[in-house]
Design a protein around this motif. Sequence first.
Motif, PDB file in Angstrom:
ATOM      1  N   VAL A  13       0.843  -1.204   0.000  1.00 24.90           N
ATOM      2  CA  VAL A  13       0.000   0.000   0.000  1.00 24.90           C
ATOM      3  C   VAL A  13       0.878   1.253   0.000  1.00 24.90           C
ATOM      4  O   VAL A  13       0.624   2.207  -0.747  1.00 24.90           O
ATOM      5  N   ALA A  14       1.922   1.256   0.804  1.00 26.83           N
ATOM      6  CA  ALA A  14       2.834   2.404   0.854  1.00 26.83           C
ATOM      7  C   ALA A  14       3.529   2.598  -0.488  1.00 26.83           C
ATOM      8  O   ALA A  14       3.662   3.735  -0.968  1.00 26.83           O
ATOM      9  N   GLU A  15       3.959   1.531  -1.111  1.00 26.26           N
ATOM     10  CA  GLU A  15       4.643   1.626  -2.412  1.00 26.26           C
ATOM     11  C   GLU A  15       3.684   2.086  -3.509  1.00 26.26           C
ATOM     12  O   GLU A  15       4.042   2.909  -4.351  1.00 26.26           O
ATOM     13  N   ILE A  16       2.466   1.562  -3.502  1.00 25.16           N
ATOM     14  CA  ILE A  16       1.475   1.995  -4.498  1.00 25.16           C
ATOM     15  C   ILE A  16       1.164   3.474  -4.323  1.00 25.16           C
ATOM     16  O   ILE A  16       1.095   4.236  -5.297  1.00 25.16           O
ATOM     17  N   THR A  17       0.992   3.900  -3.094  1.00 22.39           N
ATOM     18  CA  THR A  17       0.725   5.314  -2.812  1.00 22.39           C
ATOM     19  C   THR A  17       1.865   6.190  -3.306  1.00 22.39           C
ATOM     20  O   THR A  17       1.632   7.236  -3.940  1.00 22.39           O
TER      21      THR A  17
END
Length: 170
Positions: A13-17
């Motif tokens: 989720v952090a990487e996608i964001t």
Amino acid sequence: MYRRRDTRRELLVAEITAELRRYCGDAQHVGHAFAGQHGLNATDLQALIAVMDAELAGEPLTPGRLGEQLDLSSGSVTALIDRLERAGHIRRDRDTTDRRKILLHYADRGAALATDFFRPLGERTDQVMAGFRDDELEVVYRFMTAMSTSIREHRDAVRSARVEPRRRAG
């Protein structure tokens, strides 16, 4: 301070964001480059995108709807449309079913300029998408649609929350 991400999901989720943030920034740079090459400002570019999207959806914009989308007064919209029309980017046509209604369309010159500029990006996009199976693209499409809806809802909430600055008592 950032907290440690413990699970694979939190990390993903952090990487996608982060990737979405970078993508938005890079897309803005590309749009500004196009605008700069053709003497357009940020609002002009937003208007052209809105006109193009509406045409692709088969629902050309009226000046009033363009003003609503861009949060502009009717006078500002008229000046914007006049400027883009003079530059050959858009044209105004009367609606065939209601001659009182004006519809905005991409002009041939404007469409040719955009096609020439964005063709290499389209080719790169096609190459990226070719690397995904149809079922994967379905998931990406569902994700992007949901994210686009989310950002538009936030944009609209921010717009409606704006308050005129209070005058100081003197």
